[in-house]
Design an enzyme around this catalytic site. Structure first.
Site, PDB file in Angstrom:
ATOM      1  N   GLU A  95       0.825  -1.212   0.000  1.00 57.54           N
ATOM      2  CA  GLU A  95       0.000   0.000   0.000  1.00 57.54           C
ATOM      3  C   GLU A  95       0.853   1.254   0.000  1.00 57.54           C
ATOM      4  O   GLU A  95       1.867   1.318   0.695  1.00 57.54           O
ATOM      5  CB  GLU A  95      -0.820   0.042   1.294  1.00 57.54           C
ATOM      6  CG  GLU A  95      -2.197  -0.520   1.156  1.00 57.54           C
ATOM      7  CD  GLU A  95      -2.955  -0.414   2.472  1.00 57.54           C
ATOM      8  OE1 GLU A  95      -3.409  -1.465   2.931  1.00 57.54           O
ATOM      9  OE2 GLU A  95      -3.086   0.687   3.021  1.00 57.54           O
ATOM     10  N   CYS A 108       3.196   8.506   1.269  1.00 58.49           N
ATOM     11  CA  CYS A 108       3.532   7.620   2.376  1.00 58.49           C
ATOM     12  C   CYS A 108       3.839   6.244   1.796  1.00 58.49           C
ATOM     13  O   CYS A 108       2.981   5.646   1.140  1.00 58.49           O
ATOM     14  CB  CYS A 108       2.354   7.548   3.345  1.00 58.49           C
ATOM     15  SG  CYS A 108       2.568   6.340   4.653  1.00 58.49           S
ATOM     16  N   CYS A 115       4.661  -6.999   8.552  1.00 59.95           N
ATOM     17  CA  CYS A 115       5.523  -6.427   9.590  1.00 59.95           C
ATOM     18  C   CYS A 115       5.623  -7.425  10.727  1.00 59.95           C
ATOM     19  O   CYS A 115       4.681  -8.151  11.005  1.00 59.95           O
ATOM     20  CB  CYS A 115       4.907  -5.123  10.104  1.00 59.95           C
ATOM     21  SG  CYS A 115       5.936  -4.239  11.301  1.00 59.95           S
ATOM     22  N   CYS A 119       2.554  -4.500  16.800  1.00 59.01           N
ATOM     23  CA  CYS A 119       1.829  -3.481  17.576  1.00 59.01           C
ATOM     24  C   CYS A 119       0.340  -3.830  17.591  1.00 59.01           C
ATOM     25  O   CYS A 119      -0.248  -4.157  16.572  1.00 59.01           O
ATOM     26  CB  CYS A 119       2.046  -2.093  16.977  1.00 59.01           C
ATOM     27  SG  CYS A 119       3.778  -1.594  16.989  1.00 59.01           S
ATOM     28  N   CYS A 122      -2.343  -2.057  15.209  1.00 57.35           N
ATOM     29  CA  CYS A 122      -1.951  -1.830  13.813  1.00 57.35           C
ATOM     30  C   CYS A 122      -2.425  -2.949  12.886  1.00 57.35           C
ATOM     31  O   CYS A 122      -2.224  -4.129  13.173  1.00 57.35           O
ATOM     32  CB  CYS A 122      -0.437  -1.688  13.747  1.00 57.35           C
ATOM     33  SG  CYS A 122       0.169  -1.400  12.078  1.00 57.35           S
ATOM     34  N   CYS A 335      -3.268   2.274   8.052  1.00 59.72           N
ATOM     35  CA  CYS A 335      -2.275   1.550   7.250  1.00 59.72           C
ATOM     36  C   CYS A 335      -2.616   0.069   7.215  1.00 59.72           C
ATOM     37  O   CYS A 335      -2.992  -0.513   8.212  1.00 59.72           O
ATOM     38  CB  CYS A 335      -0.883   1.648   7.860  1.00 59.72           C
ATOM     39  SG  CYS A 335      -0.596   3.052   8.888  1.00 59.72           S
TER      40      CYS A 335
HETATM   41  N1  SAH Z   1       6.865   0.718  11.783  1.00 59.51           N
HETATM   42  C1  SAH Z   1       6.975   2.136  11.785  1.00 59.51           C
HETATM   43  C2  SAH Z   1       6.273   2.847  10.659  1.00 59.51           C
HETATM   44  C3  SAH Z   1       4.919   2.361  10.217  1.00 59.51           C
HETATM   45  S1  SAH Z   1       3.471   2.813  11.049  1.00 59.51           S
HETATM   46  C4  SAH Z   1       6.543   2.688  13.117  1.00 59.51           C
HETATM   47  O1  SAH Z   1       6.151   1.916  13.982  1.00 59.51           O
HETATM   48  O2  SAH Z   1       6.652   3.880  13.330  1.00 59.51           O
HETATM   49  C5  SAH Z   1       3.275   4.556  10.977  1.00 59.51           C
HETATM   50  C6  SAH Z   1       2.596   5.112  12.226  1.00 59.51           C
HETATM   51  O3  SAH Z   1       1.197   4.748  12.283  1.00 59.51           O
HETATM   52  C7  SAH Z   1       3.208   4.574  13.497  1.00 59.51           C
HETATM   53  O4  SAH Z   1       3.310   5.607  14.435  1.00 59.51           O
HETATM   54  C8  SAH Z   1       2.189   3.553  13.948  1.00 59.51           C
HETATM   55  O5  SAH Z   1       2.305   3.245  15.296  1.00 59.51           O
HETATM   56  C9  SAH Z   1       0.907   4.249  13.574  1.00 59.51           C
HETATM   57  N2  SAH Z   1      -0.284   3.390  13.513  1.00 59.51           N
HETATM   58  C10 SAH Z   1      -0.386   2.096  13.192  1.00 59.51           C
HETATM   59  N3  SAH Z   1      -1.657   1.676  13.249  1.00 59.51           N
HETATM   60  C11 SAH Z   1      -2.392   2.726  13.605  1.00 59.51           C
HETATM   61  C12 SAH Z   1      -3.772   2.939  13.829  1.00 59.51           C
HETATM   62  N4  SAH Z   1      -4.653   1.951  13.712  1.00 59.51           N
HETATM   63  N5  SAH Z   1      -4.179   4.181  14.196  1.00 59.51           N
HETATM   64  C13 SAH Z   1      -3.291   5.192  14.320  1.00 59.51           C
HETATM   65  N6  SAH Z   1      -1.976   5.072  14.112  1.00 59.51           N
HETATM   66  C14 SAH Z   1      -1.528   3.847  13.776  1.00 59.51           C
END
Ligand code: SAH
Length: 349
Positions: A95, A108, A115, A119, A122, A335
């Site tokens: 994406e 982006c 991944c 988290c 996510c 994302c």
């Molecule tokens: N792996 C990297 C970059 C990818 S995610 C990182 O962890 O920073 C980009 C941002 O979106 C990160 O801050 C991540 O924690 C956040 N993110 C992921 N899922 C999300 C969600 N459902 N709502 C809001 N932010 C989210």
């Protein structure tokens, strides 16, 4: 096992020149090829008018020339955000998001297929890690979006994947994208977001790059962070914050701390106080993001009033804060959601 083909678009200019020479061509042919790839972002060898036909044929037969074409596109009726799903040569999909802003357009990009950071909030974590992207595959997300939308001014590595878990490709991507003989995007307009891989942050600080680093914090203390982000098992919250502050000191670049607000989890007044304490005197900037609900997860976004109150409390404590403007809410905002939908639909199909 099949031999891996030389990956032309991941090579530096010197490497392409040496590659041309090794193939019996003049060195300047390598430079021309490099410029077609990166300064003109050619989508095929056909466009490379000044290169010998025979060499182009040989290149197309023996080398990898990464070009991404959109498999799907979603356009937000609200704000013009476009979400792209690109097919990779091996059938995986990634994406990429195009965001039109008043100050310039931004892209982006994803850094991995899936991944492994896990988290909890996510969507990209759900299917786990499939593979790393090549530098060319990360770059092509920018080039492909530019072919459709015109030049962009900012790139954020905040799509699927943990960029510092694909370190070498990430650094090569940054060097290629900013190379004055190629696309020449200012490193100051590139932001890399990490969940906090401390050794890689320390290494990145020594690369001599001018990119902005963003740390995904999402919690005010180690205990809460552990509940949301398994990476906290490996690196304590203080260690991660300190590594970012050292990065800022070494590079002269400001660090951003990302904080997704989840109702009843990390959005209380006490959380804001704790966060202010953690970042006191750091000079860092906090970016508040109401969490994007993910279909497979139960987290809810904080209410507007809670977001405002959180912001005010941080500001009262001397911390710089912005609330991230939300883009493309009507098109699978979070994302990884478009990719997940595609995977489940094609499986059912
Ligand atoms: N792996 C990297 C970059 C990818 S995610 C990182 O962890 O920073 C980009 C941002 O979106 C990160 O801050 C991540 O924690 C956040 N993110 C992921 N899922 C999300 C969600 N459902 N709502 C809001 N932010 C989210």
């Amino acid at each position: 096992m099949t031999e891996k083909k030389p990956d032309l678009k991941s090579m530096t200019r010197e490497e392409v020149e040496a590659f041309a020479e090794a193939a019996g061509e003049k060195r300047y042919r390598g430079r021309q090829l490099y410029e077609w790839m990166h300064a003109h972002q050619a989508a095929s060898f056909d466009e490379m008018k000044n290169l010998p036909e025979a060499w182009k044929r040989r290149l197309s037969e023996t080398c990898e020339y990464t070009v991404l074409t959109p498999l799907r596109r979603q356009v937000s009726a609200e704000d013009g955000t476009k979400k792209y799903l690109f097919a990779l040569a091996d059938g995986h999909v990634v994406e990429t998001v195009f965001m039109p802003y008043r100050f310039g357009n931004s892209v982006c990009v994803s850094s991995q297929v899936g991944c492994r950071m896990g988290c909890r909030f996510c969507a990209s974590a759900i299917g786990g890690w499939e593979r790393d992207l090549t530098p060319a595959e990360i770059l092509e997300q920018v080039y492909a979006v530019e072919r459709e939308n015109g030049k962009i001014s900012h790139v954020v590595v905040m799509g699927t994947g943990e960029p510092l878990d694909n370190y070498d490709s990430l650094v090569r991507f940054v060097r290629l994208l900013s190379d004055e003989n190629g696309r020449h995007l200012s490193q100051r307009n590139i932001t890399v977001s990490t969940c906090g891989l401390v050794p890689q942050i320390k290494k990145l600080a020594q690369e001599g790059l001018q990119i902005t680093l963003a740390l995904s914090l999402h919690a005010p203390d180690q205990k809460k962070r552990l509940e949301l982000m398994p990476v906290a098992n490996r690196y304590d919250i203080h260690e991660a914050v300190e590594a970012c502050l050292a990065y800022a000191k070494d590079t002269g670049r400001r660090v951003t701390f990302e904080y997704s607000l989840i109702e009843g989890v990390n959005d209380s007044g006490e959380d804001a106080e704790q966060l202010a304490l953690l970042l006191k005197g750091s000079g860092g900037h906090v970016n508040l993001i109401p969490v994007n609900p993910v279909a497979e997860r139960t987290f809810r976004r904080s209410r507007r009033a809670a977001v405002e109150a959180f912001k005010n409390k941080l500001e009262k404590n001397g911390i710089n804060v912005t609330i991230r403007r939300e883009m493309g809410r009507d098109i699978d905002g979070a994302c990884g959601q478009l990719r997940r939908r595609h995977i489940s639909e094609t499986r059912e199909g």
